[in-house]
Structure formats: structure tokens, C-alpha cells
Design an enzyme around this catalytic site. Structure first.
Site, PDB file in Angstrom:
ATOM      1  N   SER A 122       0.803  -1.216   0.000  1.00 39.26           N
ATOM      2  CA  SER A 122       0.000   0.000   0.000  1.00 39.26           C
ATOM      3  C   SER A 122       0.838   1.270   0.000  1.00 39.26           C
ATOM      4  O   SER A 122       0.317   2.338  -0.340  1.00 39.26           O
ATOM      5  CB  SER A 122      -0.941   0.007   1.208  1.00 39.26           C
ATOM      6  OG  SER A 122      -1.882  -1.034   1.119  1.00 39.26           O
ATOM      7  N   ASP A 150      -5.998   0.135  -4.260  1.00 38.87           N
ATOM      8  CA  ASP A 150      -4.545   0.143  -4.420  1.00 38.87           C
ATOM      9  C   ASP A 150      -4.030  -1.200  -4.928  1.00 38.87           C
ATOM     10  O   ASP A 150      -3.031  -1.269  -5.633  1.00 38.87           O
ATOM     11  CB  ASP A 150      -3.850   0.542  -3.121  1.00 38.87           C
ATOM     12  CG  ASP A 150      -4.306  -0.276  -1.920  1.00 38.87           C
ATOM     13  OD1 ASP A 150      -5.279  -1.042  -2.049  1.00 38.87           O
ATOM     14  OD2 ASP A 150      -3.690  -0.137  -0.843  1.00 38.87           O
ATOM     15  N   PHE A 195      -9.722   8.979  16.432  1.00 41.06           N
ATOM     16  CA  PHE A 195     -10.759   8.272  17.177  1.00 41.06           C
ATOM     17  C   PHE A 195     -10.308   6.953  17.799  1.00 41.06           C
ATOM     18  O   PHE A 195     -11.095   6.293  18.457  1.00 41.06           O
ATOM     19  CB  PHE A 195     -11.961   8.049  16.260  1.00 41.06           C
ATOM     20  CG  PHE A 195     -12.482   9.333  15.667  1.00 41.06           C
ATOM     21  CD1 PHE A 195     -13.173  10.245  16.454  1.00 41.06           C
ATOM     22  CD2 PHE A 195     -12.247   9.651  14.349  1.00 41.06           C
ATOM     23  CE1 PHE A 195     -13.636  11.439  15.931  1.00 41.06           C
ATOM     24  CE2 PHE A 195     -12.703  10.839  13.803  1.00 41.06           C
ATOM     25  CZ  PHE A 195     -13.402  11.745  14.602  1.00 41.06           C
TER      26      PHE A 195
END
Length: 557
Positions: free
Chosen positions: A132, A405, A308
Site C-alpha cells: 500500500s 490500491d 478516534f
């Protein structure tokens, strides 16, 4: 209306058809005619894009998209096969070659004779099947590179800090910000991860999340960790995802898990990057839970950072909907803030399939762990984010691109009947007289041998969200695959996405569409800039609002 925004005419109706509708030739003939009419009406939108949204499903190869389509339909109570993903309604489609073997584009490689026929063949950087980081550098920076590196050309060497300097390549997000657009990142991973990291970082290793993750020689030679670069490299307006622990000093308690030392901050340099970021911006807000995100007024902030989780965000199927925002909610908040800029915006949205070290988004993570249900739910959620973004923007001025990707060694088959649960069993047993699931992996942690053979798959176990589908080859984590991935586009210049292209072409086509360097001086760009600085008349619907603007000018004059 704009034909590019047209949806498949029977998308909603197809979910709940009369029992025998498909048995009549008339059903298929009329459906084909409607699609033909749409195709005939489709015209290239040659105008320039004010806004760009790039959705990237990490690991969302074509088999994942097909299975997610069925799952989406089955979640709605239909058989699933006839369902249509929002991204599949986009009129322009291409395939991207994800293998890090790039075309020479007609230019000889170093040391080659330009008249040598081999000059026009492919050459490799370092991998046939990519990761990635290398792919992120390609589709965001427009340059193919080596695996495991971010924002660097192939001249850099993985893990060697000194090779960073002079080999940096800037992303389209960075260049869009320099052009005066607002920019944002939304991800279900940590914001320092490979895919979002390629939007702002230059790093010889994708693993250098914080200074604590870097070797001493890299720190000594002057390289900065990815979290540091997030705050200092590019003025990013909206940053939403996970990754709190890399932003705060070592032993800083996490606000959500204060009693768990494993979630504490990790920085050895003592920097509080969140505080640094806030102090350097005007009208900036930081939030760490859904309540905080919901409380942010769209028109009250110019910069928003929401982190988060300490690391990656939770799978959608594991998410606490009261404390953690979904990718749909994060995407909506980002768009509402970014679209206030009259010059437009660039937004990168990523969903990954699962949680594996060095993996990508949550789609990707799910596949790596061999848990197909987790991966497919993430793909469905990404599609819901695509749909919501379409409701908040217009294809008349917003180029929306959806891609992946890379893919995974994930497949489904087994001659299953219509309406079979996508996570269900094949109708016939295998040669070993044992049942198997339709979904299988080529390799990964789902490999198992018991009592001299593989265990039989069974229901309802195979429907569980954490069930691991069987794999042919035993590996700790399932691997990426090297086949081409889809690119779907709608909006201005979407027709540039066609045929089979190298993955780095994506960044160039987006930059050209929006007059971003190195294409800022192309034909039509000067007029596009004048329009974005002029009267703030929204182009949707184009003709009606143009008439309103003219009328307002006459009355005002």
C-alpha cells in the site's frame, strides 16, 4: 441534467422484482434499451473540476467489489446478485495496473540505447505484487516507486534515511493546497498509515509512524517520523481517522482508554503534535470521539483533526456507533467543511479491510486476517460513503474517482444457486466429502488440517463476522494479489479514465482535471480559476442557476 450523474434506471427496482419478471425476454430487452439510451446520451464533460474526491478501497479488488455488491443486496433483503453499488453507476471505467512494473512510456531506461527495441518494454522497480505504500505513492504522487516507501522516487532505498533527501515527490493533495484549495484526509486506519501517509509524507519506511518506531541512525541523519510530517509538511484542513498514540509523548494516557498503558502515547521526543497543530492554526478543533465530531459546527472551523483510536479504527461490524464515527459520517463532515472554500477542495477517503501490521485500510485488514465478512462490510461502507458524497456534491463541478490500491487472493465460486448467502456453502461437497464455503482464499491463516484433512465448513459458523474462510496455503497473514484494479469516475474530465492504465496515471489525470501542477497552465485553466474566484453561483443544476445569477445581476444593476 448531466448524463454523468444518471443512475442505472432500474437500480432500486431490481432489488424487489416480481417473481417471474426475469423469465421474460421483455425484461432483459427493456433493461438493455434503457442502458443503451444512457450510453448514447453520455458526453465527455470537458470542463475543469473545482473539487476532487478520491475514494480508495484498500485491497478492494474486483472479486471484493462483486462480493460486496451481493452482500449489499442481501443486507437489503434481496437475493443480492442484481444489486448495484453506488460506485458502479459511474459512467467512466478503467483498469489500473497495480504491479510495480511500470511502462517506460516510450522513454529509454538509463543506460539503454534509444533505438533498442527493449527501450519500449516494461521495467520493474522492485515488486510484481505491490504493497500500500508503493501504490499510494503512485496514485497520489504520480510516480511509481519501491515497496514500503512513501512519497519518494525509486531512487531512494527502503530503510535508508539518507536516500530520502533529493528524492521527494509531492502528492496531488499537497499541490492542491498550494493551489489554494482546501484538502482533507479521511481513513479508517491510523492517519499515519501507508495510504494516507503517501498524501503528505516522505519516508524511506512506511513503519516510521512515530520517532519511537525509527532506528537511531535515521533519527541521527535527520529524517522525521510520519506523524511529525503530518503536522509540519502540508497544511491539511481536515484529518479524520485513528492514530492518537503516535501524536503524544510517551506514557501520555489515552483519553478513551486511560487505564490501559498499551494505548498510551509513544513519542520519545516529548512533542505533543496535537497541541502543536492546534496552536499553529486559526479556527482549529481537535476531537477524539463521535460526540466531539458531531458538536463541530461546519462553518465555525477551518481546520479539524479527529483521531478516534490509538491505532486503527475498529471494523464497522465491531464499531460502537455511539462513540466512534463511521466512514460515512467522517466523509460528510469533511465535505461540509472543505466545500466552503470558493477555490474548491481535494479529499482523500480510504477504507481498509482489516487490522494487520503493515496492511492498509480495513477492507485490506479483513482480507489479511482471512475474515471475509469484515472485509466485505468495509467495502459496503465505503460505497455508502461514495453515495453520501454524491448527495453532498455535484458532478458538474466535482470529479469523483473510486479505485483500489491492490487486490487480494480472495475468490468466490462453487456453483452456488441464485440468492445463496455470499458467506454460505457450496451446494455440493468437495472430493474429500466435506462441505466448503463459496468464499475461499489462496493463502492465509484459514489453512487448517485436522485428523489428516481439512475441517468441513458448516453453518451457522460460516456466517459469523469473525469466521476465517479456508485457505489453500498456510500463512500467518493472507497476501495481496497482483491483478489490475478498477477505476471508476464521474464528473469533469472523468472520460480521462479509460482503457488499461498504469496506476500512477490516476494522479496525473486528477491534476489535469483540476488545473493542479504540473498542469496549471493547460488550456481552460485560466478561465477555470476566474470562475472559482467570481460570483458564487453553484453550477447545479447548471442552466437554472445560471439564469438565476443573470437575473440577480440585472436586478442588482
Amino acid at each position: 441534467g448531466d448524463p454523468q450523474g444518471a443512475q442505472c434506471p432500474h437500480t432500486a427496482l431490481a432489488l424487489f422484482l416480481p417473481p417471474d419478471a426475469e423469465k421474460t425476454p421483455d425484461y432483459w430487452n427493456k433493461g438493455a434499451r434503457r442502458r443503451l439510451d444512457l450510453a448514447l446520451a453520455l458526453q465527455p464533460a470537458a470542463r475543469r473540476a473545482k473539487n476532487i474526491i478520491l475514494f480508495m478501497g484498500d485491497g478492494m479488488g474486483l472479486p471484493t467489489m462483486s462480493a460486496a455488491r451481493i452482500y449489499k443486496g442481501q443486507l437489503a433483503g434481496a437475493s443480492g446478485e442484481e444489486s448495484v453499488l453506488a460506485m458502479e453507476t459511474f459512467p467512466h471505467v478503467a483498469l489500473a495496473k497495480v504491479s510495480e512494473a511500470a511502462l517506460g512510456d516510450g522513454h529509454p531506461a538509463p543506460g539503454q540505447n534509444p533505438t533498442d527495441p527493449a527501450c519500449f518494454q516494461t521495467y520493474t522497480i522492485d515488486r510484481q505484487v505491490p504493497d500500500s505504500a508503493g501504490t499510494g505513492t503512485a496514485y497520489l504522487c504520480g510516480v511509481k516507486t519501491n515497496a514500503k516507501m512513501l512519497g519518494l522516487s525509486g531512487a531512494a532505498v527502503y530503510g535508508k534515511c539518507r536516500t530520502t533527501f533529493g528524492n521527494e515527490v509531492d502528492s496531488i493533495l499537497h499541490r492542491a493546497r498550494l493551489a489554494g484549495k482546501s484538502v482533507g484526509i479521511v481513513t479508517t486506519t491510523r492517519v499515519q498509515h501507508a495510504s494516507p501517509g503517501a498524501a503528505y509524507a516522505h519516508s524511506a519506511s512506511r513503519s516510521w509512524y512515530a520517532d519511537a518506531n525509527m532506528p537511531k541512525d535515521a533519527l541521527r541523519d535527520g529524517c522525521k517520523d510520519i506523524a511529525y510530517q503530518l503536522v509540519h509538511n502540508t497544511d491539511i484542513n481536515v484529518i479524520l481517522g485513528g492514530g492518537r498514540m503516535y501524536m503524544t509523548p510517551k506514557q501520555t494516557p489515552d483519553p478513551e482508554y486511560p487505564e490501559d498503558p498499551a494505548q498510551n502515547g509513544t513519542r520519545k521526543d516529548g512533542l505533543d503534535l496535537i497541541a502543536e497543530w492546534l496552536s499553529a492554526k486559526q479556527d482549529a478543533r481537535y476531537v477524539w470521539d463521535k460526540k466531539g465530531l458531531d458538536a463541530v459546527e461546519d462553518d465555525s472551523v477551518s481546520h479539524l483533526m479527529g483521531l478516534f483510536e490509538p491505532k486503527d479504527m475498529k471494523y464497522e461490524l465491531n464499531r460502537n456507533a455511539t462513540t466512534d464515527p463511521s466512514i460515512v459520517e467522517m466523509t460528510e463532515k469533511a465535505i461540509r467543511i472543505l466545500r466552503r472554500n470558493p477555490n474548491g477542495f481535494f479529499l482523500f477517503v480510504e477504507d481498509d479491510d482489516g487490522h494487520i501490521p503493515h496492511a492498509g485500510g480495513r477492507i485490506d485488514h479483513g482480507h489479511h486476517s482471512g475474515r471475509a465478512k469484515q472485509a466485505l462490510m468495509e467495502a459496503v461502507m465505503l460505497d455508502r460513503a461514495v453515495e453520501r458524497a454524491g448527495e453532498l456534491t455535484s458532478p458538474s463541478d466535482t470529479l469523483t474517482v473510486v479505485t483500489a490500491d491492490h487486490s487480494h487472493v480472495f475468490t468466490f465460486g462453487g456453483n452456488t444457486p441464485r440468492g445463496n448467502s455470499i458467506f454460505g456453502l457450496a451446494p455440493k461437497k468437495a472430493k474429500d466429502k466435506r462441505a466448503y464455503t463459496s468464499i475461499l482464499y489462496g493463502n492465509g491463516p484459514g489453512y487448517s488440517i485436522r485428523e489428516g484433512g481439512r475441517p468441513a465448513a458448516s453453518l451457522p459458523a460460516a456466517e459469523d463476522k469473525d469466521y476465517r474462510q479456508q485457505a489453500a496455503v498456510p500463512l500467518e497473514t493472507e497476501t495481496h494479489s497482483g491483478e489490475d484494479v478498477m477505476v471508476m469516475a464521474q464528473g469533469p474530465m472523468a472520460h480521462l479514465f479509460h482503457g488499461v492504465q498504469e496506476q500512477h496515471y490516476i494522479a496525473h489525470a486528477m491534476a489535469y482535471a483540476a488545473c493542479i501542477e504540473p498542469y496549471a497552465a493547460e488550456p481552460g485553466c485560466r478561465a477555470s480559476r476566474r470562475a472559482s474566484h467570481g460570483t458564487q453561483c453553484s453550477p447545479q443544476p447548471l442552466l437554472a442557476l445560471l439564469a438565476l445569477c443573470v437575473a440577480a445581476h440585472i436586478v442588482g444593476g
